[in-house]
Design an enzyme around this catalytic site. Sequence first.
Site, short mmCIF file in Angstrom:
data_model
loop_
_atom_site.label_atom_id
_atom_site.label_comp_id
_atom_site.label_asym_id
_atom_site.label_seq_id
_atom_site.Cartn_x
_atom_site.Cartn_y
_atom_site.Cartn_z
CD GLU A 78 -2.90 -1.09 2.35
OE1 GLU A 78 -4.12 -0.87 2.21
OE2 GLU A 78 -2.37 -1.31 3.47
CD GLU A 80 -3.26 -6.10 3.90
OE1 GLU A 80 -2.53 -5.11 4.03
OE2 GLU A 80 -3.23 -6.83 2.89
#
Length: 264
Positions: free
Chosen positions: A121, A141
């Site tokens: 990210e 995630e």
Amino acid sequence: MSGSQRYESGLVVENRGHVRVLTLDRPERRNALSSGLQADLVDQLLDAGEGGEVRAIVLTGNGPAFCAGFDLKEIRERDQRGERFRPPMNRPGRSLFEVVTETPVPIVAALQGHAVAGGFELALACDLRVAAPGIKLGLPEATIGMGANFGSVVLPKRIPMGIALEMLLIGEYVTSEDAERWGLVNRIVDADAVLPTAMELAGRIAGNAPISVRRMKETAVKGVDLPLWQALRLDVGPNPYLSEDRREGIAAYLEKRRPEWRGR
């Protein structure tokens, strides 16, 4: 600030001319983003956007990984102490990824090693990405109960929805070669050439008119999802058309010399 400085969080800051190099230096933790490291990164990014001396940023990491994401060991220790966990966009401090995206100075990510979870990210929030061949990129995630809040929003804007959802929902990694094919990576070079290539790109950016560069980044970032007619009328950032640098740039071009930018 001049020279090099290392913070207790593991962030190393170095200014090379008009380029600021931010190095994640926690190789024993695969450069995991502790709360302290995030705070220092935010502080440096905000500082770089204020003064005008920094015209480009290179973000890199020491060791075999660029960044393994948030520091899960730190999160678990806080859980064990019974501390309340706050979601990324519900914290007193600014979101690191949001700050990276909004920094008016262009940021080049030098991915010499794996960039996963929050590390991916972080790279995704940067403007350009240079990567070594065969490194792993991805958002695992869903396999550990986290949310990939930034990636869930940004990744479908950068690559086809089906590919983005496969990465998000399954959580498997892709390679830098895959990312280059989808347009997420600008260059793939040998591992030892990643940082020099990123520095070259940043240097070329820093050599251009700083007001023009800031205007272009802010317009591109804020206008990408607007209808064309609104984006064309989007008046954000400093105005290069009314600047001294615009007159200097034209004069230097006609006189066949290097321009001397003043940032005004």
